[in-house]
Design an enzyme around this catalytic site. Structure first.
Site, mmCIF file in Angstrom:
data_model
loop_
_atom_site.group_PDB
_atom_site.id
_atom_site.type_symbol
_atom_site.label_atom_id
_atom_site.label_comp_id
_atom_site.label_asym_id
_atom_site.label_seq_id
_atom_site.Cartn_x
_atom_site.Cartn_y
_atom_site.Cartn_z
ATOM 1 N N ARG A 1 41.109 49.518 45.518
ATOM 2 C CA ARG A 1 39.792 49.800 44.973
ATOM 3 C C ARG A 1 39.946 50.783 43.807
ATOM 4 O O ARG A 1 40.793 51.680 43.847
ATOM 5 C CB ARG A 1 38.861 50.400 46.040
ATOM 6 C CG ARG A 1 38.368 49.381 47.073
ATOM 7 C CD ARG A 1 37.414 48.388 46.440
ATOM 8 N NE ARG A 1 36.806 47.461 47.395
ATOM 9 C CZ ARG A 1 37.269 46.263 47.689
ATOM 10 N NH1 ARG A 1 38.397 45.845 47.118
ATOM 11 N NH2 ARG A 1 36.640 45.475 48.546
ATOM 12 N N GLU B 1 33.691 49.530 37.829
ATOM 13 C CA GLU B 1 33.571 48.081 37.626
ATOM 14 C C GLU B 1 32.125 47.626 37.831
ATOM 15 O O GLU B 1 31.435 48.110 38.732
ATOM 16 C CB GLU B 1 34.461 47.328 38.630
ATOM 17 C CG GLU B 1 35.936 47.535 38.490
ATOM 18 C CD GLU B 1 36.695 46.830 39.625
ATOM 19 O OE1 GLU B 1 36.092 46.004 40.357
ATOM 20 O OE2 GLU B 1 37.884 47.116 39.793
ATOM 21 N N HIS C 1 40.271 42.611 38.754
ATOM 22 C CA HIS C 1 40.019 42.612 40.203
ATOM 23 C C HIS C 1 40.129 41.191 40.766
ATOM 24 O O HIS C 1 39.236 40.714 41.465
ATOM 25 C CB HIS C 1 38.631 43.199 40.505
ATOM 26 C CG HIS C 1 38.483 43.687 41.912
ATOM 27 N ND1 HIS C 1 37.568 44.643 42.272
ATOM 28 C CD2 HIS C 1 39.116 43.342 43.060
ATOM 29 C CE1 HIS C 1 37.638 44.875 43.571
ATOM 30 N NE2 HIS C 1 38.582 44.094 44.077
#
Length: 376
Positions: free
Chosen positions: A208, A237, A255
């Protein structure tokens, strides 16, 4: 039932239509008004489940997220509202493992490294971390493992310190985002941790974004410090908080470490299983995750299974450099970040390649890397 599903789940209609009407919508566009007459909601990490989203969800009985991480979901709120919840842990472990393997091989080629005997610190040894460990062992790397919850549960092999992991040739992170408490991971890779890594190998984060302090990393880069970093995740993000980081990075992606063909479809089916169990309804057992034909390769006669041959085999299925190139050339804002994810060209997992006539002495290594072998 009426089921609202993130349109990024490619097999949503096949998986969920046997249970009722399926409504598809981009996950980042799902809002409170969309849930007024919804019985079940299936999301990914881009949809934040909070009190605002659920304000009008009077019929909602179940929420599933096709991700391993759950930091975008207020689980305590769901308990209060008596709404069932499930995630999909392990659905993307092979995909993330393939991603990290591809990154390791890129580094090996770029810096002429012999991975055999080099060290890798794996922080977070759950589903994805364990897959990375398996592949690292297949490469004959020395693995240093850190997972405080597993260590506290009595599994002593996961008791390495963060500093020990950072002092390895490679350090890779596979932890959930936990903002407070004993096992906090928010800014786990802070300025002090980054200082430890200066001039010491490579750092990879595919967990993350906020696990790594992006501001601290940018500050060190701008000071000219020698850090070799590869990121699949970023703070803020899709609107990356510190876009100036990107040119300094060895590689970067949007991601997508877990975005294989198999993982997306596997996750949706796992949620269907959980939904049926929670709502006490029959599972439509005739459903099978659709897969295209697997490819086969006769490996032929080889004298040695060296780094170059392993690289050719892995890159034939997934070469992470393509995704990094697209990211570095196309990601300029949140909209383009989301576009890279939405329009991602699905890749296969290494298991989709079946190797034939593999000499017995190389079978264990190739299976450990994730390939399928004929006759096994």
């Amino acid at each position: 039932m009426k089921i609202l599903v993130d349109s990024a789940m490619p097999n949503a209609m096949e998986v969920f239509s046997p249970y009722g009407e399926v409504v598809l919508k981009p996950g980042r566009d799902i809002a409170g008004d969309d849930l007024k007459d919804i019985d079940a909601l299936m999301i990914r990490s881009v949809t934040k489940v909070d009190r605002e989203l659920l304000a009008h969800a009077t019929k909602l009985r179940f929420i599933g997220t096709a991700t391993a991480g759950c930091d975008h979901v207020d689980e305590e709120l769901l308990k209060q509202l008596k709404i069932g919840f499930a995630s999909a842990p392990g659905a993307n472990k092979e995909s993330v493992g393939d991603y990290i393997l591809s990154v390791l091989l890129v580094f090996a080629q770029r810096y002429d490294l012999k991975l055999d005997g080099m060290s890798i610190g794996v922080v977070g040894c759950g589903n994805t971390g364990s897959e990375v460990i398996k592949k690292a062992h297949a490469l004959n790397m020395r693995v240093v493992k850190r997972d405080p919850p597993l260590f506290a549960a009595g599994q002593k092999e996961y008791g390495a310190s963060l500093e020990e992991c950072l002092n390895c040739d490679f350090t890779t992170f596979h932890v959930p985002l936990i903002k407070e408490g004993k096992y906090k991971t928010y800014h786990l890779i802070d300025e002090s941790a980054l200082q430890t890594k200066i001039g010491k190998g490579f750092l990879i984060n595919a967990s993350r974004g906020p696990v790594l302090d992006n501001k601290a990393l940018l500050t060190l880069f701008e000071k000219g410090e020698k850090l070799r970093v590869w990121l699949d995740v970023f703070e803020g993000e899709p609107d990356i908080s510190y876009k100036k980081l990107i040119p300094f990075l060895e590689g970067a992606t949007a991601h997508i470490a877990g975005y294989s063909y198999e993982s997306k479809r596997r996750a949706a089916y796992m949620l269907a299983v959980s939904m049926c169990k929670y709502l006490n309804i029959p599972l439509k057992s005739s459903f099978i995750v659709p897969l295209p034909e697997f490819s086969e390769l006769d490996i032929g006669r080889i004298d040695s299974l060296d780094r170059d041959l392993i690289s050719r085999l892995v890159f034939s299925i997934y070469d992470v450099r393509r995704d990094s190139y697209l990211f570095k050339n196309r990601c300029v804002d949140g909209k383009s970040f989301d576009a890279l994810r939405k329009n991602y060209r699905e890749r296969r997992e290494l298991s989709s390649l079946t190797l034939q006539n593999v000499p017995i002495e190389y079978k264990e290594t190739l299976k450990g890397l994730g390939f399928s072998l004929s006759g096994d």
